[in-house]
Design a protein around this motif. Structure first.
Motif, mmCIF file in Angstrom:
data_model
loop_
_atom_site.group_PDB
_atom_site.id
_atom_site.type_symbol
_atom_site.label_atom_id
_atom_site.label_comp_id
_atom_site.label_asym_id
_atom_site.label_seq_id
_atom_site.Cartn_x
_atom_site.Cartn_y
_atom_site.Cartn_z
ATOM 1 N N ARG A 1 4.844 21.710 7.985
ATOM 2 C CA ARG A 1 4.835 22.601 9.142
ATOM 3 C C ARG A 1 3.703 22.279 10.121
ATOM 4 N N ASP A 2 2.863 21.343 9.798
ATOM 5 C CA ASP A 2 1.784 20.914 10.691
ATOM 6 C C ASP A 2 2.365 19.911 11.684
ATOM 7 N N ALA A 3 2.395 20.293 12.965
ATOM 8 C CA ALA A 3 3.003 19.440 13.990
ATOM 9 C C ALA A 3 2.256 18.123 14.172
ATOM 10 N N GLU A 4 1.018 18.034 13.705
ATOM 11 C CA GLU A 4 0.234 16.810 13.844
ATOM 12 C C GLU A 4 0.547 15.776 12.757
ATOM 13 N N VAL A 5 1.312 16.186 11.752
ATOM 14 C CA VAL A 5 1.707 15.239 10.698
ATOM 15 C C VAL A 5 2.945 14.495 11.183
ATOM 16 N N PRO A 6 2.882 13.182 11.318
ATOM 17 C CA PRO A 6 3.993 12.445 11.926
ATOM 18 C C PRO A 6 5.173 12.278 10.978
ATOM 19 N N ASP A 7 6.338 12.117 11.570
ATOM 20 C CA ASP A 7 7.533 11.730 10.842
ATOM 21 C C ASP A 7 7.460 10.216 10.641
ATOM 22 N N THR B 1 -1.944 22.696 1.700
ATOM 23 C CA THR B 1 -0.757 21.985 1.236
ATOM 24 C C THR B 1 0.366 22.018 2.269
ATOM 25 N N GLN B 2 1.033 20.880 2.413
ATOM 26 C CA GLN B 2 2.225 20.773 3.248
ATOM 27 C C GLN B 2 3.447 20.427 2.399
ATOM 28 N N ALA B 3 3.316 20.587 1.097
ATOM 29 C CA ALA B 3 4.409 20.274 0.170
ATOM 30 C C ALA B 3 4.954 21.568 -0.436
ATOM 31 N N ASN B 4 5.727 21.453 -1.497
ATOM 32 C CA ASN B 4 6.286 22.650 -2.142
ATOM 33 C C ASN B 4 5.510 22.995 -3.413
ATOM 34 N N PHE B 5 4.189 22.780 -3.372
ATOM 35 C CA PHE B 5 3.351 23.082 -4.527
ATOM 36 C C PHE B 5 1.933 23.346 -4.056
ATOM 37 N N VAL B 6 1.141 23.887 -4.965
ATOM 38 C CA VAL B 6 -0.283 24.109 -4.691
ATOM 39 C C VAL B 6 -1.093 23.407 -5.773
ATOM 40 N N TRP B 7 -2.353 23.113 -5.449
ATOM 41 C CA TRP B 7 -3.247 22.372 -6.347
ATOM 42 C C TRP B 7 -4.530 23.147 -6.542
ATOM 43 N N ILE C 1 0.860 -1.182 0.000
ATOM 44 C CA ILE C 1 0.000 0.000 0.000
ATOM 45 C C ILE C 1 0.899 1.236 0.000
ATOM 46 N N PHE C 2 0.713 2.107 -0.991
ATOM 47 C CA PHE C 2 1.428 3.382 -1.019
ATOM 48 C C PHE C 2 0.589 4.439 -0.311
ATOM 49 N N VAL C 3 1.217 5.169 0.594
ATOM 50 C CA VAL C 3 0.577 6.316 1.242
ATOM 51 C C VAL C 3 1.492 7.510 1.019
ATOM 52 N N CYS C 4 1.091 8.400 0.140
ATOM 53 C CA CYS C 4 1.905 9.560 -0.218
ATOM 54 C C CYS C 4 1.575 10.695 0.747
ATOM 55 N N ASN C 5 2.552 11.057 1.591
ATOM 56 C CA ASN C 5 2.272 11.996 2.673
ATOM 57 C C ASN C 5 3.415 13.006 2.832
ATOM 58 N N ALA D 1 -2.990 10.578 14.241
ATOM 59 C CA ALA D 1 -4.059 9.721 14.772
ATOM 60 C C ALA D 1 -4.725 8.926 13.671
ATOM 61 N N GLU D 2 -5.038 9.580 12.547
ATOM 62 C CA GLU D 2 -5.723 8.860 11.476
ATOM 63 C C GLU D 2 -4.785 7.879 10.784
ATOM 64 N N LEU D 3 -3.498 8.227 10.677
ATOM 65 C CA LEU D 3 -2.550 7.303 10.065
ATOM 66 C C LEU D 3 -2.374 6.066 10.937
ATOM 67 N N GLU D 4 -2.251 6.248 12.230
ATOM 68 C CA GLU D 4 -2.060 5.092 13.110
ATOM 69 C C GLU D 4 -3.311 4.223 13.170
ATOM 70 N N ARG D 5 -4.488 4.849 13.113
ATOM 71 C CA ARG D 5 -5.731 4.051 13.049
ATOM 72 C C ARG D 5 -5.731 3.175 11.810
ATOM 73 N N PHE D 6 -5.307 3.752 10.696
ATOM 74 C CA PHE D 6 -5.241 2.998 9.446
ATOM 75 C C PHE D 6 -4.234 1.861 9.553
ATOM 76 N N LEU D 7 -3.054 2.152 10.048
ATOM 77 C CA LEU D 7 -2.016 1.127 10.146
ATOM 78 C C LEU D 7 -2.443 -0.017 11.049
ATOM 79 N N ASP D 8 -3.223 0.293 12.061
ATOM 80 C CA ASP D 8 -3.715 -0.759 12.950
ATOM 81 C C ASP D 8 -4.646 -1.736 12.223
ATOM 82 N N ARG D 9 -5.250 -1.291 11.138
ATOM 83 C CA ARG D 9 -6.157 -2.150 10.372
ATOM 84 C C ARG D 9 -5.438 -2.959 9.287
ATOM 85 N N VAL D 10 -4.201 -2.633 9.011
ATOM 86 C CA VAL D 10 -3.475 -3.317 7.935
ATOM 87 C C VAL D 10 -2.851 -4.598 8.466
ATOM 88 N N PRO D 11 -3.068 -5.732 7.793
ATOM 89 C CA PRO D 11 -2.449 -6.987 8.229
ATOM 90 C C PRO D 11 -0.926 -6.870 8.290
#
Length: 359
Positions: A198-204, A300-306, A156-160, A172-182
């Motif tokens: 720059r969002d402190a809630e986005v995990p490393d 956006t948390q990247a070096n571009f806008v959409w 599974i690719f998760v582009c973050n 929180a949402e990433l860890e919830r997801f990972l807990d569901r993955v076999p």
């Protein structure tokens, strides 16, 4: 002469071509390239000197083990060298991951739209893509991705943050997801734009991987570090996965020039942080400017806008090119514009404002 052609793998039929960002026309009206997520700054201090020195030994093969770079990365991230693997950009490492995990009959899950290479490298491996649509707010639908897992799922690719929308997934949402993955399904956290978050809630992702053997993290020197032309990326993963990546790597794929430039870039952290900070400030200015014009722009948390433009996508891209900047259109969907020099961003904002008034 026989008209019979050599037999090729059926999996290659209909493989979509990767579309690179359009170049600024030489001698034409386009002055700035915002179509590829590159760094507008030149190499960091000391990097060019290392590259020039390495160029003097082009007659020799590079260090296939990337010893100095691997040791530098191990120190930087606090991981064993055995948990590292390098490749020709993070996309090269992603392809190695597919070679190591997936083939005919297997499934690979990822959000869509996301990084354009995912369907290409998945199909080349012979595996089947399972594309899970983004939410209306352009986010990963992690619940739907978890629901899509079957006994055929291998990776599974998760582009973050996500390319091309820029949205980032919080802890929180990433860890919830990972807990569901076999445990036997590999989750690849593709963090090509990690330095711009720059969002402190986005995990490393490196912190996530430490306690999860089925998580691998992709990083690259192509974006923040400004080495896009040298093609060097790496993965951090637990030993069985990292060992498989080293087995599937193209021998001598990462040039000595790229290795030495990457090491020098890692050692120029102060200058790197200053440049990234400047780009993040410009990102904020561009996003605020677009929103003031009435555009809906993801956080956006990247070096571009959409900008989601639907059937006006190609018209907007043409207007930008006419004005002097080239952006990356995804026909029928939207436009991604890389944060670049202040002058380029100004032209982009002016073009967006004029286009908005015509809608």
């Amino acid at each position: 002469m026989s008209e019979t052609n050599p037999k090729l793998r059926a999996a290659l039929e209909g493989v979509p071509a990767y579309v690179p960002g359009k170049r600024a026309a030489a001698g034409g009206p386009v002055a700035y390239k915002l179509s590829s997520n590159e760094n507008p700054y030149p190499p960091l201090p000391g990097v060019m000197e290392q590259a020039i020195t390495a160029a003097g030994s082009f007659n020799r093969y590079p260090d296939m083990a990337c010893t100095d770079l691997m040791n530098e990365l191990a120190d930087r991230f606090g991981v064993p060298v055995t948990h590292l693997a390098t490749g020709t950009g993070s996309v090269g490492v992603a392809q190695q991951l597919l070679q190591a995990t997936s083939g005919p009959g297997d499934e690979v899950i990822y959000a869509w739209r996301s990084f354009e290479a995912y369907p290409i490298i998945t199909q080349i491996s012979g595996a089947t893509s399972v594309k899970v649509p983004l939410t209306p707010s352009e986010d990963h639908d992690l619940d739907a991705m978890a629901d899509a897992i079957t006994d055929r799922t291998r990776l599974i690719f998760v582009c973050n943050p996500n390319n091309p929308t820029g949205n980032a997934i919080r802890r929180a949402e990433l860890e919830r997801f990972l807990d569901r993955v076999p445990a036997d399904v590999l989750v690849v956290l593709d963090e090509a734009y990690r330095e711009f978050i720059r969002d402190a809630e986005v995990p490393d992702g490196v912190e996530i991987y430490r306690d999860r053997p089925n998580v691998a993290v992709l990083r690259t020197f192509s974006k923040a570090y400004g080495l896009a032309g040298l093609r060097v990326g790496f993965a951090i993963a637990h030993e069985p996965v990292a060992a498989a990546l080293r087995k599937t790597a193209v021998p001598f794929g990462v040039s000595q020039l790229a290795q030495d430039a990457a090491v020098a870039s890692l050692r120029a952290e102060d200058e790197l942080l200053g440049r990234v900070g400047s780009l993040v400030s410009e990102r904020t200015r561009v996003v605020e400017g677009l929103r003031a014009q009435g555009w809906t722009v993801p956080e956006t948390q990247a070096n571009f806008v959409w900008l989601r433009l639907g059937d006006r996508t190609t018209d907007f891209a043409a207007a930008c090119e006419k004005a002097g900047v080239v952006v990356r259109p995804f026909a029928g969907e939207g436009v991604r514009a890389t944060i670049a020099e202040t002058e380029a961003n100004d032209i982009f904002l002016q073009t967006a404002e004029a286009f908005r008034k015509e809608l």
